[in-house]
Design a protein around this motif. Sequence first.
Motif, mmCIF file in Angstrom:
data_model
loop_
_atom_site.group_PDB
_atom_site.id
_atom_site.type_symbol
_atom_site.label_atom_id
_atom_site.label_comp_id
_atom_site.label_asym_id
_atom_site.label_seq_id
_atom_site.Cartn_x
_atom_site.Cartn_y
_atom_site.Cartn_z
ATOM 1 N N VAL A 3 0.832 -1.213 0.000
ATOM 2 C CA VAL A 3 0.000 0.000 0.000
ATOM 3 C C VAL A 3 0.861 1.254 0.000
ATOM 4 O O VAL A 3 0.693 2.157 -0.831
ATOM 5 N N PHE A 4 1.818 1.342 0.946
ATOM 6 C CA PHE A 4 2.672 2.529 1.027
ATOM 7 C C PHE A 4 3.590 2.631 -0.185
ATOM 8 O O PHE A 4 3.876 3.733 -0.664
ATOM 9 N N GLY A 5 4.057 1.481 -0.679
ATOM 10 C CA GLY A 5 4.918 1.502 -1.854
ATOM 11 C C GLY A 5 4.210 2.032 -3.080
ATOM 12 O O GLY A 5 4.766 2.830 -3.842
ATOM 13 N N LEU A 6 2.944 1.607 -3.290
ATOM 14 C CA LEU A 6 2.173 2.111 -4.429
ATOM 15 C C LEU A 6 1.749 3.560 -4.221
ATOM 16 O O LEU A 6 1.720 4.357 -5.158
ATOM 17 N N LEU A 7 1.421 3.892 -2.956
ATOM 18 C CA LEU A 7 0.938 5.245 -2.663
ATOM 19 C C LEU A 7 2.015 6.293 -2.902
ATOM 20 O O LEU A 7 1.749 7.369 -3.452
ATOM 21 N N PHE A 8 3.253 5.988 -2.506
ATOM 22 C CA PHE A 8 4.342 6.967 -2.604
ATOM 23 C C PHE A 8 5.303 6.649 -3.738
ATOM 24 O O PHE A 8 6.418 7.173 -3.759
ATOM 25 N N ARG A 9 4.882 5.782 -4.673
ATOM 26 C CA ARG A 9 5.773 5.371 -5.745
ATOM 27 C C ARG A 9 6.278 6.542 -6.566
ATOM 28 O O ARG A 9 7.438 6.597 -6.953
ATOM 29 N N ASP A 10 5.412 7.510 -6.843
ATOM 30 C CA ASP A 10 5.798 8.649 -7.682
ATOM 31 C C ASP A 10 5.983 9.929 -6.876
ATOM 32 O O ASP A 10 5.983 11.019 -7.440
ATOM 33 N N LYS B 76 14.255 6.031 -4.248
ATOM 34 C CA LYS B 76 12.815 6.176 -4.317
ATOM 35 C C LYS B 76 12.228 5.968 -2.926
ATOM 36 O O LYS B 76 12.878 5.392 -2.045
ATOM 37 N N PRO B 77 10.983 6.422 -2.697
ATOM 38 C CA PRO B 77 10.380 6.255 -1.369
ATOM 39 C C PRO B 77 10.367 4.820 -0.877
ATOM 40 O O PRO B 77 10.445 4.577 0.328
ATOM 41 N N ILE B 78 10.289 3.838 -1.781
ATOM 42 C CA ILE B 78 10.250 2.445 -1.364
ATOM 43 C C ILE B 78 11.496 2.065 -0.578
ATOM 44 O O ILE B 78 11.455 1.184 0.296
ATOM 45 N N VAL C 34 9.621 -8.658 -2.961
ATOM 46 C CA VAL C 34 8.478 -7.870 -3.452
ATOM 47 C C VAL C 34 8.912 -6.438 -3.758
ATOM 48 O O VAL C 34 8.551 -5.868 -4.789
ATOM 49 N N ALA C 35 9.700 -5.835 -2.864
ATOM 50 C CA ALA C 35 10.135 -4.448 -3.062
ATOM 51 C C ALA C 35 11.051 -4.298 -4.272
ATOM 52 O O ALA C 35 11.121 -3.217 -4.870
ATOM 53 N N LEU C 36 11.750 -5.379 -4.656
ATOM 54 C CA LEU C 36 12.647 -5.322 -5.812
ATOM 55 C C LEU C 36 11.900 -5.394 -7.141
ATOM 56 O O LEU C 36 12.505 -5.153 -8.193
ATOM 57 N N VAL D 46 7.610 -2.626 -10.258
ATOM 58 C CA VAL D 46 6.521 -1.721 -9.896
ATOM 59 C C VAL D 46 6.875 -0.874 -8.681
ATOM 60 O O VAL D 46 6.376 0.240 -8.511
ATOM 61 N N PHE D 47 7.774 -1.382 -7.816
ATOM 62 C CA PHE D 47 8.212 -0.623 -6.645
ATOM 63 C C PHE D 47 9.601 -0.029 -6.860
ATOM 64 O O PHE D 47 9.848 1.116 -6.505
ATOM 65 N N GLY D 48 10.534 -0.806 -7.396
ATOM 66 C CA GLY D 48 11.839 -0.263 -7.762
ATOM 67 C C GLY D 48 12.847 -0.136 -6.650
ATOM 68 O O GLY D 48 13.677 0.775 -6.671
ATOM 69 N N LEU D 49 12.820 -1.033 -5.652
ATOM 70 C CA LEU D 49 13.840 -1.002 -4.610
ATOM 71 C C LEU D 49 15.220 -1.279 -5.196
ATOM 72 O O LEU D 49 15.380 -2.168 -6.034
ATOM 73 N N ARG D 50 16.211 -0.535 -4.739
ATOM 74 C CA ARG D 50 17.600 -0.770 -5.145
ATOM 75 C C ARG D 50 18.453 -0.903 -3.890
ATOM 76 O O ARG D 50 18.451 -0.021 -3.028
#
Length: 348
Positions: free
Chosen positions: A35-42, A149-151, A219-221, A224-228
């Motif tokens: 939820v937070f990852g999609l909400l703050f993705r951009d 990114k926020p994620i 999941v974060a990687l 759609v979320f873009g964790l690095r």
Amino acid sequence: MTAFKSLATAMVKIFYRDKATLFFTFVFPLMFLVVFGLLFRDAGTSRTEIAVVGDGPVITGLRQTGALELTRFGTVDEAERQVRNGDLPAMVAEDGDRITYRFAQSDQTQASVVSGIVQGVISHVNQQATGQPERYTLDARNVEDSSLKPIQYITPGIMSWGVAVSAVFGAALTLVSWRRKQVLRRIRLAPVAVPTVLTARVVVTVGIAIAQALVFIGVALLPVFGLRLTGTWYLAIPVFLLGILAFFAIGMLVGAFCKTEEAATGAANIVVLPMAFLSGTFFPIDQAPPWMRTISEIFPLRHMNDGMMDFLVRGKDAGALVVPCLVLTGFILVVGVIAARVFQWEDA
């Protein structure tokens, strides 16, 4: 080793056969990450949109700042109408040497931001018009990698909280359930040493936590979320393991005091939920009031969050391990000793 293997296998089977436990261990905390990852993705790429009329050095300067999205209108009245209706927070019109700026008082935060940008650009243009060289120069840039990114800020906190919930509830409920069902009494009468029982529970707790971490990171990687995983992320491992042991100790303490599973669940919630909000799990603790930041220093989740963030996001070196590792180790020793002293094999 036979006793250890039997106990560990029994604990693992109890864990994965309970569908509710699986849900609250993996799915429930993962929902917050999604939820937070999609909400703050951009969130890092959004820019404030304003209306502009005309053209010139000021409009060009506003465009070059990169902080504003300029929407062009044909007349000042049309642009001002957009602001008055609440569709846009501000408008700027440039006609020769005259600059017209109108803003919506209803959104003072955005109005202040836009006003500061506009005034800064106008001051710069005025200074250039005088032909005098600039006396002061500004070197401004973010201290982290610009690709963050926020994620990457969300994942460490939510993952630490999920692990804390699993460790506390797992240890507390297992201890209470086994005591009520006389399992602990049978183990005590059997030729099994107490360290073997404790080690089996610790190994199972650590294994579950590692599985949680792998799921969270996996999941974060996803694109759609873009964790690095930037920086010295591998240095987060000792902080992660010490955090698991700290919350395991809390679970043992809760389980030692509580007589029923319902009481253990309530007590664990009282401990974990306030700690999550006071330790920067759901919002940056740096933005909290000073008294809240001071209180959060006593919680292990705060130091686990900070330690994970230091290496997953900020790329700090091994020197940053000292504070979180010392605090978490001290917490484990103190709470562990208290839990051992109040531990009971049977209900009184």
